[in-house]
Structures are given as structure tokens and as C-alpha cells.
Enzyme design. Structure first.
Site, PDB file in Angstrom:
ATOM      1  N   GLY A   1       0.821  -1.207   0.000  1.00  0.00           N
ATOM      2  CA  GLY A   1       0.000   0.000   0.000  1.00  0.00           C
ATOM      3  C   GLY A   1       0.858   1.260   0.000  1.00  0.00           C
ATOM      4  O   GLY A   1       1.974   1.284  -0.547  1.00  0.00           O
ATOM      5  N   SER A   2       0.337   2.268   0.652  1.00  0.00           N
ATOM      6  CA  SER A   2       0.973   3.601   0.578  1.00  0.00           C
ATOM      7  C   SER A   2       2.334   3.656   1.252  1.00  0.00           C
ATOM      8  O   SER A   2       3.037   4.665   1.117  1.00  0.00           O
ATOM      9  CB  SER A   2       0.059   4.630   1.232  1.00  0.00           C
ATOM     10  OG  SER A   2      -1.194   4.593   0.610  1.00  0.00           O
ATOM     11  N   THR A   3       2.732   2.592   1.989  1.00  0.00           N
ATOM     12  CA  THR A   3       4.053   2.648   2.624  1.00  0.00           C
ATOM     13  C   THR A   3       5.164   2.730   1.597  1.00  0.00           C
ATOM     14  O   THR A   3       6.283   3.107   1.929  1.00  0.00           O
ATOM     15  CB  THR A   3       4.293   1.411   3.523  1.00  0.00           C
ATOM     16  OG1 THR A   3       4.134   0.233   2.740  1.00  0.00           O
ATOM     17  CG2 THR A   3       3.329   1.372   4.697  1.00  0.00           C
ATOM     18  N   VAL A   4       4.864   2.354   0.341  1.00  0.00           N
ATOM     19  CA  VAL A   4       5.924   2.393  -0.679  1.00  0.00           C
ATOM     20  C   VAL A   4       6.102   3.789  -1.270  1.00  0.00           C
ATOM     21  O   VAL A   4       7.008   4.019  -2.065  1.00  0.00           O
ATOM     22  CB  VAL A   4       5.648   1.426  -1.865  1.00  0.00           C
ATOM     23  CG1 VAL A   4       5.587  -0.004  -1.389  1.00  0.00           C
ATOM     24  CG2 VAL A   4       4.388   1.809  -2.612  1.00  0.00           C
TER      25      VAL A   4
END
Lengths: 364, 635
Positions: free
Chosen positions: B328-331
């Protein structure tokens, strides 16, 4: 050849034979000391038996064979009756009936018959023309077969075969015709097949084990395997006295009795074996010489059959221990621990000496 | 009657004597042949086959007894014992000495309770083993059972109590996914191990540290040659080579921190990995739920095993290294770096976010999590507010090939090389991968959603923690390590576990790192940051990034509504962080399965972990086992 003893009026003995037997007993005690686990009590008991045996031998050596003759049929008769008695009321030990308990001593009548059967055949044949004709041959065979069957029924196949052999040796020495011998040899396979049908299962297993000991490695083959290992690992020089691992660590069964030859082979190697065989060969040769010198049919046959029987003991025991013959309970003469066989053997050597000492010096 | 009457019979005495002489001489030669046969036989046995029989004879009486080494102990970084050895009693049966097995079993059951499993295993072994070999019937007898049996022993011929050193995990389920467990050597393992070294060993590492460091922990078996008699009684020792004890292992893991985190997420299916960026030391590696490793040591009962295996919570599953989740958005910070590195975006160039993104010539709308849109976004703000449209655009401009290449540098889709076996790679998709596995060519739309860590992308919690640590290090990659040092108990020599140095990730401008990191700082410290609530009262500055990974895809015109979905279809909550900003000492990745929003669920946990590790007034003291505990167990 006459010995110094011959004309002495104290005691009659054949010194070469005596030396051989003493030497053999000495070797036997040395091996037994190791095989028996350095047990002095065991050695003392064996020494006592050997002493009794030698005494009996010396006593018998003094008797003139002619005086002995008349007793033979009676002893034979008593022996056969005792064999019947064993089957009827004998004590059972290790699965077979061999012993008669006479209150004081336990007695194995088959042991008595070892000497009596050949004597009986000789007694029957000696004063008749030889070689025996068919009638006399049949009667002689009956005299052999009856006790042999009774002993085989106990069951003690080893002793039965040895007694049968000693009787047949008499027939051979009496000049049984070669044609007949060849026929019998030719018929042997048939006879063996018949014998096989009458054998107990455990006896059959023993024979089969001989051909494939590894198959029954944990049970009946164990004796042969361990015995061969003991002998083989001895090598040329042996592991040294008291150093046999097979015997001292108890891998070898019956090491002080029937399998004592394996102990000797392990500890003294092939050299020790050759020494023992030399002593045996010396005794056998001396016996053969005595037989050759013997006068009169009775003496000749007696001497010849005694020496051949002695030889068969050696062969059967060594053959069984080294794995070329089936395991039958036959002790190694004068080496194995055990009473009756020593006494019987020494008695027969006493008779052999008697034959030699009391022979008429001039042939008639 | 038996006295013979004299009869006249013609006897040819001369001829008879001649025949006899003949025969006796033949007999003598037969004896000679007989003796020769014996000599030949003995020659074959004693000379020709001598060496063979010597070997057999030695095999008879010389036995090689293994001296199994003592397995090395496992400690955490503070010296708390995690795996020790203790004496365990088991009941052994020699079948050939038992008259009636069934009767014995029923009688024994009155003295020592036997389970169905015990009996079933025993009956199975009974068929396989030889009757003189001892077969275990019951393991793990307690003192009471040992005492009761000893009194009744005379009633049970062929049964005996034997004792051996067995593995014991004093902390039970705490840290189980790190430490793992040992168990009895199975048939498969038997084929792979060195039979000499394992001759006397009953146990082997099955999973976790116990498995990975099996050679070091096991040690080298010694042996003794003994002379024994036919009963197997040992008479003397001929030769002796002592065993080399297994090495004691000190972990980087702080079990107090581990226990604290496990407590924090005990009601979740979650994974938390904390790494010291400078060294790659794994400080904690949590996967909940766990299980008690002590169950496995003596062989777990089939009922216990079935309940663990079939549990919906999958307690046996190590989520930290084998759980693969859409990152998800952690990348986003990493994708942003790729954009800077490849020059598709400058630091201050901005993109307009209107709440959705559409590829040229396509109808499909790629939605932003914020329906109304974020407006004008540069990289800093896009990370801070986790703007999806900005990263859809970057990803599209980069293209999958460059994106794949760049993300792979951070070990996305790669094994991190941690000292555990069974680690999964996650997935950083590429054209080649899609063609190979899906038999489809790569679409532009695939790239777009890869930009926000969705689509095919998968990462393990460990990978996220490692990537975060690498970011904190500004490109310096450190292989994650659970083990810190090996201690040789015989010599007292300590040996640090070394890692292979990895080349750092070098960007065109060192400044790029600062941009990405400052974006992540804003996530927790700025007013519009997606996890601003956790940074509000922080006593140190740190960087973080929220992530919320879709478990089910939401249709074009629908919106995500947690209430409408069953719990197992709820979004996974993710959060990555490192702290303190100036001098990173800890990097954390948190994944709460079906936890909903990353900012709301996962971020507070990450903050608590960092607080516990960094602040002097820490809740960890509560979780530190007193040293006396370990002495008692070590024996």
C-alpha cells in the site's frame, strides 16, 4: 616291538600311548583353564575325572583280553535293557531323555554302548570265517542297529551316529567285500533321505544351518557363526592364552565343552591347532601300529575299531566347530570338559593297551 | 545261554590277517586325509579369511558409543535465556521382556496415565523395531510419575525410566517465531544429516533460530570405543573422543521489547518488525498469534497439532517473514525517490490532484482515497498526505521497468537474507514476471496501481522494516540479523555473527534522501500528515508513513465501507517509521491484518514500540525476566 614295561611284573603299560594321552590331557587342561574362565574348581573337577580315566585305563590294561570276552554279551544285554529303561523312565534334560538316575550318580547308558556295541560285533564275528557271509552280516547289523535306534529315539543323534560308525568300522576291518561297500555307498543318498524323514525338526534345522548359518543367525546358526569367528580371528599365532575375546566375552557358546576347539584355535592360532593335530596323529598312528601288531582276530578288530572310533570323534567335533559338519553334541576327546566321555575313552585306550601288552609274543 | 558252543569253522587266519592289515593301512590313510581336511579348513578360516573374521570379532566386542554434544543455549541481547536444556524422563519398553503387551499397557495405565497418542505411537514403533530394542512409551514424566513408577517397577519387567537432556523454552510462546523449536529427528531429516554426528542426538532444530543455527547449536558428537561382552555390558573404554558442545547463541532481539509488542498486538493477527538501522540488528520480530514451542519438543499430540494447524488465526504461520501483504501507501516514499532519481519529477514540480487519475484514452478512473482531491501536490506534500494521484502519475511516467529496478534495490521482491529459513520474497511485479506467471503482457494500468503499492505488489513485514531501515540509513543496506554472537562454552570465546557487506544504494543527489525523509517527517509532525496524531506530543522527531492495503477490490462507483464488509475483508493497516530523525536507532514496520486504516490502527503501535525502545522511562522493565530465573533453568 615290545616295551620295557612288557616284561615287568608290576604294571603293564604302553609308554608311547601313555605319553601321548598325558600330553593331550595337559594341553586340554591349559585350554580349559582359559575356556572355563580361569575357574580352578572346574580344573580340579576335570583333573579328578582324568585321574579316574587314567586309573581305569591302567586297570583295564592289566586284564587279558581273553578274560574279558565272556562278559561282552552280558554287558551288551544290560546296555540294551538300560536303553529301554531310559526311554521308559529316563530323566529329561535339555529336551531329550538320556539319563538314568541311579540315586548316587546320574548315568548315561548310551555312553556305555559306545564301547559295548563294537565289542559285541567283534565278539560275534571274531571266531567265524571272515569276511562274514550275508547271514552273519545281517545279524551283526542287527546288533548295531538295535541300540542305535534306541539312542536315536532319545533323541541323541550324535551318539547314535558315532556308535553306528564304530560298529560299521568293525565290519570294514573284518574285511567286508569292496563290492558291498561300494553298493552301500551308492545307496547312501537313499538312506540319508530315509533318515531325514525320521529326524526331529531341530535336527533338520541343525543340518540346514550348516549350509547357511547366517539365515538363522540369532538362533541355531549362532553357534557356527561365533565359532567360525573365534577360529578365523585367531589367525596363525592366535590372540594369546587367556586373551580370546570370543570366549572371554562370552560370545562363543559351549566354550568349555563341545566348542573348546574354537577357544584353542582363537588363542593359539593355526600353530596351536597343528600342535594339537600332531598329538592326535601321533596317538592315531601308535594305535594303528598296535592294531597291526595285534595277534588274533579279536584283538586286531578291537584295536582297529577303537582307533577308528577315536578318529571319528576328532573329525566330527572339529568338523562341527569349524563349520563343515552339522552341530551334533560330540566332545573333543580329552580336551572338552565333561566326565563320561573321558572315562569311556580312557577305558577304550586301556583295552588298546591290553591288546598290545598281552599279545602272544610268538604267533601261533 | 550266550556262551558260545565251540563249533568247527574253517578260518583262514593267514588270509584274514592279510585283509586286516590291508584295511587298517587304508584306514590310517583315511585318517591322514581327514586330518588334512581339517588343516585345510582351518587354513581357510585362520589364514585366508583371517582379516575378515578379525573384523567380525571386533564388531562383536568393540562397540562405538556416541557421546552426543550438549546443545548450545540461546539468549537474547540482555542474556535472558530463551532456550535451555533440562533433564526429561521417559518410559522405555523392551518388548521381548514383556510377557503380554496389552496386559502391561492396561496395568501401567493405572500407575502412569497413557494417552491414545502414546499407545498408538508405541504400537507403531513396536512393529518397526526389533524386540530387544527399547521403545519409548511415554515422554516427559513428571517427578510424581517417576516416583510412582519406581515403587511399582517390579510389576513391570522390561520397562525402565530413562533420562535425557531435552530442550526447554522458559518463555513459552514469547518470541516463538524467532527462536523456533527443536523436535525429534524425522525420516526426511535423517536422510540429510550426517549420521555420525547425529548418532546420539534425538533432536534437531525444526524452525526458527533453532533450525538456522542448527550446526552451531548442535556441536560435534564425540564417541567412545568400548569393549563389551555378549550381554552388552561395558567392560572397559578403549578410546574416547569427547563431544564438542554446541555454541551458545546470543540474539540481537530484546525479549523485553518483543514481549511488550506481543502484548500490544495480542488480540490481532499482526506482525511487527523492529530493526536497528545502523547494524541491521533485529530488535524484535513479532507475529501474532504464537504458540508454545514446548509442545513440539517431545512430539506434539495429534489433537494439539490439529488445533494449531486448523486455527483460523494460523498461529504456526510466521507473518513477519512469510506473510505477504500489499504494501500500500508505505511504498510512496520509495516511489517518490525513484521519480527524483530518474528525473521524472523535480523536488518542487507539482501535480494537480482532483480525486482521480485517468490514463490517456481510457475510461477507467484510478481513484484517490480522498474523493475531493488534494489539489496541487509536490513530492513532500504527496508523501505527507499520501496523495494517490501524484504517485499514479509518477509511476506512469517512470514505467514499470524503471520502477521495478529501483524498488528491487530496496529488496522489494527479494529475500532480505535474514538468518531464518523459509523467508518469502514478496513480489515486485515486472513485465517479465507477468508474462511468465500470468501469460499476459504488462498493461499501463498495472504500473499505475503499482505506484501506490497495490495491484500485484506484495511485501513481507520484514521487507518493509528493512526498506525503512535502508531509507533511515540513506541508502546503506544492512542485512537483517537475529543472531548477534556465538559463544563457545568450552573456550569462552565470543564470535560476532558477521554479515556480508552490501553495496549502498547511491542516488544522483544525496539531497533526494532528505526530500523523501522530510515528507515522512511531515506525515507524523505536520498538521495535514496522515498520522499527525502520533507525532503530536512526541519527545523526539521521527519519520513515518501510513499504509492501508485493500484486501478486496472496490468497484468503480462504490466506496469502501468497513461496516458492510466482514472482518476478514477489512483493509490491512500498515505503518512504517524510524526514529529519531537525526540519528535513527530504530526502524519499525507494523501490519495489522484487517486492521482498517494504517494511520489509526498501526501507527500508534509503531509509536509505542519506538517510545519503549528510545525513552528512558520505559514500560519494558516490566517485561524483563530477572536473571535468577535463567540460572534455575540452565542447570
Amino acid at each position: 616291538m615290545k616295551t620295557n614295561w612288557n616284561n615287568s611284573h608290576y604294571i603293564f603299560l604302553d609308554s608311547p600311548l601313555l605319553s601321548g594321552l598325558l600330553l593331550l590331557s595337559g594341553v586340554g587342561l591349559i585350554v580349559l583353564y582359559s575356556a572355563g574362565g580361569q575357574d580352578w574348581d572346574l580344573i580340579i573337577r576335570q583333573v579328578v575325572r582324568i585321574a579316574i580315566g587314567f586309573t581305569l585305563m591302567i586297570v583295564l590294561a592289566q586284564i587279558r583280553i581273553q578274560h574279558l570276552k565272556q562278559w561282552i554279551p552280558w554287558v551288551y544285554l544290560v546296555g540294551v535293557l538300560l536303553l529301554f529303561a531310559v526311554l521308559a523312565i529316563g530323566e529329561i534334560s535339555k529336551g531329550s531323555q538320556r539319563w538314568l538316575d541311579l540315586g548316587v550318580v546320574r548315568f548315561q547308558p548310551s555312553e556305555l554302548m559306545k564301547l559295548t556295541v563294537p565289542l559285541m560285533v567283534i565278539w560275534y564275528l571274531a571266531d567265524k570265517p571272515l569276511p562274514p557271509n550275508y547271514t552273519r552280516l545281517s545279524i551283526a547289523l542287527m546288533l548295531i542297529v538295535l541300540p542305535v535306534l534306541l539312542i536315536a529315539k532319545q533323541p541323541d543323534l550324535g551318539t547314535a551316529i558315532l556308535i553306528a560308525a564304530s560298529g560299521i568300522f568293525v565290519l570294514f576291518l573284518a574285511g567286508l567285500q569292496w563290492q558291498l561297500i561300494i553298493k552301500v555307498v551308492a545307496l547312501t543318498p537313499v538312506a540319508l533321505w530315509v533318515l531325514w524323514q525320521f529326524m526331529h525338526d531341530y535336527q533338520k534345522t541343525r543340518v540346514l544351518t550348516l549350509f547357511d548359518p547366517e539365515k538363522n543367525a540369532s538362533t541355531s546358526g549362532y553357534h557356527i557363526i561365533q565359532s567360525k569367528i573365534a577360529i578365523g580371528s585367531g589367525g596363525l599365532y592366535g590372540k594369546g592364552w587367556l586373551n580370546g575375546t570370543q570366549s572371554h566375552l562370552e560370545f562363543l557358546p559351549e566354550r568349555s565343552t563341545d566348542f573348546i576347539f574354537a577357544v584353542l584355535s582363537e588363542e593359539f592360532g593355526l600353530l596351536g591347532v597343528l600342535l594339537l593335530l600332531s598329538i592326535y596323529m601321533f596317538i592315531l598312528t601308535r594305535g594303528t601300529y598296535i592294531a597291526l601288531q595285534a595277534q588274533g582276530t579279536f584283538s586286531r578288530l578291537l584295536a582297529g575299531s577303537i582307533i577308528l572310533t577315536f578318529f571319528v570323534y576328532i573329525m566330527v567335533n572339529m568338523g562341527m566347530v569349524s563349520g563343515i559338519l552339522p552341530v551334533v553334541g560330540v566332545p573333543l576327546p580329552l580336551i572338552s570338559y565333561g566326565g563320561t566321555s573321558i572315562v569311556t575313552l580312557m577305558a577304550s585306550f586301556g583295552l588298546l593297551m591290553a591288546v598290545h601288552i598281552h599279545r602272544p609274543l610268538l604267533s601261533n | 545261554m550266550l556262551q558260545k558252543r565251540p563249533r568247527f569253522i574253517l578260518k583262514d587266519t593267514v588270509n584274514e590277517a592279510k585283509i586286516f592289515k590291508n584295511r587298517i593301512i587304508i584306514a590310517w590313510f583315511c585318517m591322514l586325509i581327514g586330518i588334512a581336511v581339517i588343516v585345510t579348513r582351518l587354513y581357510i578360516l585362520q589364514i585366508i579369511n583371517h582379516s575378515n573374521y578379525t573384523k567380525l570379532s571386533e564388531n562383536n566386542y568393540i562397540k562405538v558409543l556416541p557421546l552426543p554434544p550438549t546443545r548450545g543455549l540461546i539468549y537474547d541481547r540482555r542474556g535472558v535465556l530463551l532456550a535451555g536444556n533440562r533433564i526429561a524422563y521417559s518410559l522405555q519398553v523392551v518388548p521381548e521382556k514383556v510377557n503380554n503387551i496389552k496386559h502391561m499397557l492396561s496395568q501401567l495405565n493405572k500407575v502412569i496415565p497413557l494417552s491414545e497418542d502414546d499407545v498408538a505411537r508405541f504400537m507403531k514403533l513396536l512393529k518397526q523395531k526389533r524386540s530387544f530394542e527399547a521403545i519409548p512409551l511415554r515422554f516427559n514424566l513428571n517427578e510424581d510419575e517417576v516416583a510412582r513408577f519406581s515403587v511399582q517397577r517390579h510389576r513391570f519387567p522390561g520397562l525402565d525410566i530413562s533420562s535425557e537432556l531435552t530442550r526447554y523454552y522458559p518463555l513459552g510462546a514469547t518470541g516463538v517465531h524467532v527462536v523456533g523449536y527443536v523436535g525429534r529427528i524425522n525420516e526426511q531429516e535423517l536422510k540429510e544429516i550426517d549420521p555420525v554426528n547425529y548418532h546420539g542426538s534425538n533432536y534437531i532444530g525444526k524452525i526458527g533460530i533453532e533450525k538456522f543455527y542448527e550446526p552451531e547449536l548442535h556441536g560435534q558428537a564425540g564417541f567412545q570405543h568400548v569393549e563389551s561382552n555378549v550381554q552388552g555390558r561395558i567392560l572397559r573404554i578403549l578410546e574416547r573422543k569427547p563431544a564438542v558442545s554446541g555454541q551458545n547463541l546470543y540474539l540481537n532481539v530484546d525479549m523485553a521489547l518483543q514481549a511488550y509488542i506481543e502484548e500490544l498486538v495480542k488480540n490481532e493477527h499482526a506482525s511487527v518488525v523492529a530493526i536497528e538501522p545502523e547494524t541491521g540488528a533485529v530488535l524484535a520480530m513479532v507475529s501474532t498469534p504464537g504458540y508454545d514451542p514446548n509442545l513440539f519438543v517431545q512430539g506434539i499430540s495429534s489433537k494439539d497439532y490439529a488445533s494449531l494447524r486448523d486455527s483460523q488465526a494460523r498461529p504456526l504461520f510466521n507473518r513477519a517473514i512469510r506473510g505477504q501483504y500489499p504494501p500500500g501507501s508505505t511504498v510512496k516514499a520509495f516511489v517518490g525517490l525513484a521519480g527524483l532519481e530518474y528525473g521524472v519529477r523535480a523536488e518542487h514540480s507539482s501535480t494537480w490532484c482532483r480525486g482521480w487519475y485517468r490514463l490517456k484514452g481510457q475510461e477507467h478512473k484510478y481513484r484517490d482515497w480522498k474523493k475531493s482531491g488534494h489539489g496541487s501536490m509536490n513530492l513532500y506534500h504527496a508523501i505527507e498526505q499520501s496523495c494517490d494521484v501524484y504517485f499514479y502519475d509518477i509511476a506512469h511516467d517512470l514505467g514499470i521497468d524503471r520502477l521495478h529496478e529501483f524498488m528491487t534495490r530496496f529488496k522489494f521482491g527479494q529475500k532480505t537474507g535474514i538468518d531464518l529459513s523459509g523467508e518469502l520474497t514478496g513480489l515486485m511485479p515486472s513485465r517479465e514476471w507477468k508474462l511468465r506467471t500470468r501469460k499476459r503482457e504488462w498493461y499501463a494500468g498495472d504500473t499505475v496501481i503499482t505506484g501506490i503499492g497495490q495491484g500485484f505488489s506484495l511485501a513481507t513485514p520484514l521487507q518493509l522494516a528493512v526498506a525503512t531501515a535502508t531509507l533511515a540509513n540513506r541508502g546503506q543496506y544492512k542485512e537483517p540479523r537475529l543472531a548477534f554472537a556465538l559463544d563457545n562454552p568450552d573456550t569462552g570465546e565470543m564470535k560476532t555473527v558477521v554479515t556480508t557487506p552490501q553495496p549502498p544504494i547511491v542516488l544522483k543527489q544525496q539531497h533526494f534522501w532528505d526530500i523523501a525523509i522530510s515528507g515522512m517527517e511531515a506525515v507524523v509532525h505536520n498538521g495535514r500528515g496522515t498520522a499527525k496524531h502520533i507525532g503530536r506530543r512526541s519527545r523526539y522527531r521521527f519519520a513515518g508513513k501510513t499504509g492501508t492495503a485493500q484486501v478486496v477490490s472496490i468497484k468503480q462507483e462504490e466506496s469502501y465501507n468497513a461496516n458492510k464488509l466482514s472482518k476478514k475483508n477489512h483493509d490491512h493497516a500498515l505503518f512504517i517509521a524510524f526514529a529519531p530523525l537525526s540519528n535513527p536507532q530504530i526502524a519499525v514496520a507494523v501490519i495489522i491484518e484487517n486492521g482498517g486504516s494504517g494511520g489509526r490502527t498501526a501507527a500508534p503501535i509503531a509509536k509505542k514500540v519506538m517510545d519503549a525502545y528510545l525513552l528512558p522511562k520505559t514500560p519494558l522493565t516490566k517485561y524483563q525476566t530477572p536473571p535468577a530465573y535463567e540460572n534455575e533453568l540452565e542447570q
